[in-house]
Design a protein around this motif. Structure first.
Motif, PDB file in Angstrom:
ATOM      1  N   THR A 142       0.833  -1.206   0.000  1.00  0.00           N
ATOM      2  CA  THR A 142       0.000   0.000   0.000  1.00  0.00           C
ATOM      3  C   THR A 142       0.866   1.253   0.000  1.00  0.00           C
ATOM      4  O   THR A 142       0.636   2.181  -0.774  1.00  0.00           O
ATOM      5  N   CYS A 143       1.874   1.280   0.855  1.00  0.00           N
ATOM      6  CA  CYS A 143       2.759   2.449   0.910  1.00  0.00           C
ATOM      7  C   CYS A 143       3.549   2.611  -0.388  1.00  0.00           C
ATOM      8  O   CYS A 143       3.694   3.728  -0.892  1.00  0.00           O
ATOM      9  N   THR A 144       4.032   1.504  -0.936  1.00  0.00           N
ATOM     10  CA  THR A 144       4.775   1.543  -2.188  1.00  0.00           C
ATOM     11  C   THR A 144       3.893   2.062  -3.317  1.00  0.00           C
ATOM     12  O   THR A 144       4.332   2.877  -4.133  1.00  0.00           O
ATOM     13  N   ASP A 145       2.638   1.618  -3.353  1.00  0.00           N
ATOM     14  CA  ASP A 145       1.700   2.076  -4.389  1.00  0.00           C
ATOM     15  C   ASP A 145       1.444   3.576  -4.289  1.00  0.00           C
ATOM     16  O   ASP A 145       1.042   4.204  -5.263  1.00  0.00           O
ATOM     17  N   MET A 146       1.680   4.166  -3.117  1.00  0.00           N
ATOM     18  CA  MET A 146       1.505   5.612  -2.923  1.00  0.00           C
ATOM     19  C   MET A 146       2.844   6.346  -3.040  1.00  0.00           C
ATOM     20  O   MET A 146       2.986   7.461  -2.556  1.00  0.00           O
ATOM     21  N   SER A 147       3.831   5.687  -3.646  1.00  0.00           N
ATOM     22  CA  SER A 147       5.181   6.251  -3.829  1.00  0.00           C
ATOM     23  C   SER A 147       5.851   6.568  -2.500  1.00  0.00           C
ATOM     24  O   SER A 147       6.571   7.547  -2.365  1.00  0.00           O
ATOM     25  N   GLY A 148       5.616   5.707  -1.518  1.00  0.00           N
ATOM     26  CA  GLY A 148       6.221   5.896  -0.206  1.00  0.00           C
ATOM     27  C   GLY A 148       6.706   4.579   0.354  1.00  0.00           C
ATOM     28  O   GLY A 148       6.981   3.635  -0.385  1.00  0.00           O
ATOM     29  N   ARG A 149       6.815   4.539   1.685  1.00  0.00           N
ATOM     30  CA  ARG A 149       7.204   3.316   2.381  1.00  0.00           C
ATOM     31  C   ARG A 149       6.618   3.375   3.785  1.00  0.00           C
ATOM     32  O   ARG A 149       6.163   4.424   4.238  1.00  0.00           O
ATOM     33  N   LEU A 150       6.634   2.237   4.466  1.00  0.00           N
ATOM     34  CA  LEU A 150       6.196   2.230   5.851  1.00  0.00           C
ATOM     35  C   LEU A 150       7.055   3.203   6.650  1.00  0.00           C
ATOM     36  O   LEU A 150       8.269   3.270   6.453  1.00  0.00           O
ATOM     37  N   ALA A 151       6.427   3.927   7.539  1.00  0.00           N
ATOM     38  CA  ALA A 151       7.156   4.909   8.343  1.00  0.00           C
ATOM     39  C   ALA A 151       8.210   4.223   9.202  1.00  0.00           C
ATOM     40  O   ALA A 151       7.963   3.167   9.789  1.00  0.00           O
ATOM     41  N   VAL A 152       9.383   4.838   9.265  1.00  0.00           N
ATOM     42  CA  VAL A 152      10.501   4.348  10.076  1.00  0.00           C
ATOM     43  C   VAL A 152      10.992   5.516  10.925  1.00  0.00           C
ATOM     44  O   VAL A 152      11.662   6.415  10.410  1.00  0.00           O
ATOM     45  N   PRO A 153      10.656   5.536  12.208  1.00  0.00           N
ATOM     46  CA  PRO A 153      11.160   6.618  13.058  1.00  0.00           C
ATOM     47  C   PRO A 153      12.687   6.567  13.137  1.00  0.00           C
ATOM     48  O   PRO A 153      13.268   5.490  13.250  1.00  0.00           O
ATOM     49  N   THR A 154      13.313   7.734  13.071  1.00  0.00           N
ATOM     50  CA  THR A 154      14.761   7.803  13.189  1.00  0.00           C
ATOM     51  C   THR A 154      15.188   8.504  14.473  1.00  0.00           C
ATOM     52  O   THR A 154      16.376   8.727  14.691  1.00  0.00           O
ATOM     53  N   SER A 155      14.206   8.851  15.320  1.00  0.00           N
ATOM     54  CA  SER A 155      14.487   9.498  16.601  1.00  0.00           C
ATOM     55  C   SER A 155      13.280   9.312  17.515  1.00  0.00           C
ATOM     56  O   SER A 155      12.188   8.937  17.057  1.00  0.00           O
ATOM     57  N   PHE A 156      13.484   9.595  18.787  1.00  0.00           N
ATOM     58  CA  PHE A 156      12.371   9.524  19.725  1.00  0.00           C
ATOM     59  C   PHE A 156      11.289  10.530  19.337  1.00  0.00           C
ATOM     60  O   PHE A 156      10.101  10.248  19.446  1.00  0.00           O
ATOM     61  N   THR A 157      11.693  11.682  18.828  1.00  0.00           N
ATOM     62  CA  THR A 157      10.725  12.693  18.390  1.00  0.00           C
ATOM     63  C   THR A 157       9.858  12.159  17.259  1.00  0.00           C
ATOM     64  O   THR A 157       8.639  12.338  17.267  1.00  0.00           O
ATOM     65  N   ASP A 158      10.477  11.487  16.269  1.00  0.00           N
ATOM     66  CA  ASP A 158       9.707  10.859  15.176  1.00  0.00           C
ATOM     67  C   ASP A 158       8.737   9.824  15.735  1.00  0.00           C
ATOM     68  O   ASP A 158       7.578   9.750  15.323  1.00  0.00           O
ATOM     69  N   ASN A 159       9.229   8.992  16.649  1.00  0.00           N
ATOM     70  CA  ASN A 159       8.414   7.936  17.233  1.00  0.00           C
ATOM     71  C   ASN A 159       7.196   8.547  17.943  1.00  0.00           C
ATOM     72  O   ASN A 159       6.071   8.076  17.770  1.00  0.00           O
ATOM     73  N   GLN A 160       7.422   9.604  18.718  1.00  0.00           N
ATOM     74  CA  GLN A 160       6.328  10.255  19.439  1.00  0.00           C
ATOM     75  C   GLN A 160       5.340  10.894  18.483  1.00  0.00           C
ATOM     76  O   GLN A 160       4.132  10.876  18.717  1.00  0.00           O
ATOM     77  N   PHE A 161       5.833  11.460  17.383  1.00  0.00           N
ATOM     78  CA  PHE A 161       4.945  12.070  16.386  1.00  0.00           C
ATOM     79  C   PHE A 161       3.985  11.021  15.823  1.00  0.00           C
ATOM     80  O   PHE A 161       2.775  11.247  15.757  1.00  0.00           O
ATOM     81  N   ILE A 162       4.525   9.871  15.422  1.00  0.00           N
ATOM     82  CA  ILE A 162       3.682   8.802  14.877  1.00  0.00           C
ATOM     83  C   ILE A 162       2.712   8.305  15.940  1.00  0.00           C
ATOM     84  O   ILE A 162       1.515   8.156  15.685  1.00  0.00           O
ATOM     85  N   PHE A 163       3.223   8.056  17.149  1.00  0.00           N
ATOM     86  CA  PHE A 163       2.379   7.588  18.246  1.00  0.00           C
ATOM     87  C   PHE A 163       1.215   8.553  18.497  1.00  0.00           C
ATOM     88  O   PHE A 163       0.057   8.151  18.558  1.00  0.00           O
ATOM     89  N   GLU A 164       1.505   9.833  18.633  1.00  0.00           N
ATOM     90  CA  GLU A 164       0.466  10.817  18.933  1.00  0.00           C
ATOM     91  C   GLU A 164      -0.524  10.961  17.785  1.00  0.00           C
ATOM     92  O   GLU A 164      -1.728  11.097  18.013  1.00  0.00           O
ATOM     93  N   MET A 165      -0.035  10.921  16.549  1.00  0.00           N
ATOM     94  CA  MET A 165      -0.913  11.048  15.392  1.00  0.00           C
ATOM     95  C   MET A 165      -1.916   9.889  15.337  1.00  0.00           C
ATOM     96  O   MET A 165      -3.118  10.101  15.184  1.00  0.00           O
TER      97      MET A 165
END
Length: 135
Positions: A12-35
């Motif tokens: 699904t992500c590839t079909d949208m020209s993307g990929r599964l989200a991969v957090p690269t920091s605690f801030t990224d992880n928290q952003f995904i979690f909160e969203m």
């Protein structure tokens, strides 16, 4: 928000020209979690685009290049070496901590894709005169 297994999430992500989200920091992880938490609450799991399918204990981003994952938010005791638990999942009720789990489980999906540059980066601002006319 829809749930799907890991392989369907990757497609699904590839079909949208993307990929599964991969957090690269605690801030990224928290952003995904909160969203995701705002949308579905704490009852659920989210796929993280890291897997050790190819080599146990070596977590890489799924897809082209197989770049190693550089950030982890494993729950204590994870990842474990249970058979067939090779796909990373963010657990919402554990405040965004990760488990390694079976890839056929149904989890929520967050895709990421590169920002798209504007097609016409030149912007012009015009100011109207007192009669509402642009010079």
């Amino acid at each position: 928000m829809e749930k799907m297994n890991f392989d369907d999430a990757v497609k699904t992500c590839t079909d949208m020209s993307g990929r599964l989200a991969v957090p690269t920091s605690f801030t990224d992880n928290q952003f995904i979690f909160e969203m995701v938490n705002k949308v579905v609450g704490l009852n659920g799991k989210v796929w993280v685009g890291c897997t050790d399918r190819e080599e146990e204990g070596t977590w890489v981003q799924f897809g082209e290049g197989g770049e190693e994952c550089s950030f982890f938010n494993w729950y204590p005791g994870e990842p474990n070496s249970y058979p067939d638990e090779v796909c990373a999942q963010m657990i919402l009720f554990l405040n965004g901590s990760w488990y390694d789990g079976h890839c056929d489980r149904m989890c929520y999906v967050v895709c990421q894709r590169p920002a798209v540059a504007p097609t016409n980066p030149q912007l012009y601002c015009l100011q109207a005169d007192t009669n509402g006319r642009f010079a």
